[in-house]
Design an enzyme around this catalytic site. Structure first.
Site: not given
Ligand code: GLU
Length: 307
Positions: A66, A69, A190, A242, A260
């Site tokens: 994430s 992002k 993504y 989160y 994660v």
């Molecule tokens: N690639 C992970 C997903 O799409 C990223 C989640 C994360 O790091 O919060 O579930």
């Protein structure tokens, strides 16, 4: 900021969090993420005047997950402008898990839930999906000083086999008219973005550029427009951890983004960028020891923006 004091405090805080080394669990819903040494720990700090603190496993490469992002948001803003992006993505923290379908109403809640990042990924421009992803990689390399940034194919393949929830989010967003692109363009990019391999130094460098108002530490060149830095940091502050973002803003108090795989990238504006890596997570998906270290540093050095 007194560099010697910073260095000593980092050492002390890392030592005092040793007891959390074996708490929490590595993510397993992407099977390849469980293929790590669970007790690894690394930390890097890069100050805005170019000094570096390195502790633990700083060479170890892990997937951004994430944390990627942040880069997608910056590029979506650069390619389309603020109004376009926030007409199609919300800017409020979501009480739901990062991949929950309730993170979408008429649009994704914010750029850092999966639905938001699938949306920003769709907004990155390029002739075709290859060029779009190349631009994404180049942006990470430029901001992080390159040094071994790489694509982790095993992580990518592993997530592609298990990513039906994200496929569902893609279709919901497309049905709402957020974008009009094919699955293998948006969703695959993504997941590929989440699979970019970095170490803590790479991410601390990106964070340091953001801490420096978007300017390159060496040349002073404006690498990210100041307005986009402000937007990105505001989103990291409100949604970077989160559905527990508010909680950690009370105990840490500066912009953060976790992933994660166990990384947490933090920005102390005007002072430094920081990244911790420790793959054991709490129930929300945040690195457990990473949080303890950041909380300790914030408390001892008065780093909360509200201090
Ligand atoms: N690639 C992970 C997903 O799409 C990223 C989640 C994360 O790091 O919060 O579930």
């Amino acid at each position: 900021m007194d560099f010697k004091l910073l260095n000593e405090t980092v050492e002390r805080v890392i030592e005092s969090t040793e007891e959390f080394k074996t708490e929490g669990n590595v993510a397993t819903y992407i099977p390849e993420l469980a293929n790590v040494d669970e007790n690894n720990f690394g930390l890097a700090i890069v100050t805005v005047d170019g000094k570096t603190i390195l502790k633990g496993d700083t060479e170890l490469r892990f997937s951004m997950q994430s944390i990627s992002k942040v880069i997608s948001l910056i590029m979506a803003l650069e390619d389309n402008g603020t109004d376009y992006v926030f007409e199609r993505i919300g800017c409020e923290c979501s009480p739901y898990a990062f991949n929950h379908v309730n993170t979408i109403t008429t649009k994704a809640a914010n750029p850092f839930v999966n639905a938001g990042a699938i949306s920003t990924t769709a907004m990155i421009k390029g002739r075709d999906k290859e060029e779009k992803f190349q631009r994404f990689m180049d942006r990470i390399k430029k901001l992080s000083g390159d040094q071994g940034v790489t694509f982790l194919e095993k992580v990518y393949n592993s997530e592609m086999e298990t990513t039906d929830t994200n496929r569902a989010l893609f279709y919901i967003l497309r049905s709402k008219g957020i974008f009009d692109l094919e699955m293998d363009d948006v969703l695959n990019r993504y997941v590929a973005g989440c699979s970019v391999g970095v170490n803590v130094v790479n991410l601390a460098k990106i964070a340091a550029v953001l801490a420096n108002g978007g300017k390159c530490l060496e040349t002073g060149d404006q690498l990210v427009e100041e307005d986009y830095v402000k937007i990105t940091l505001a989103q990291m502050f409100t949604s970077g951890m989160y559905e527990e973002s508010g909680k950690y803003q009370m105990t840490i108090g500066f912009p953060l983004k976790s992933g994660v795989s166990g990384g947490i990238m933090g920005v102390v504006p005007g002072k430094f960028g920081i990244c911790t890596y420790s793959p054991r997570l709490d129930a929300t998906g945040n690195s457990l020891r990473g949080i303890k270290v950041l909380e300790g540093l914030s408390k001892e050095l008065g780093l909360s923006l509200f201090a």
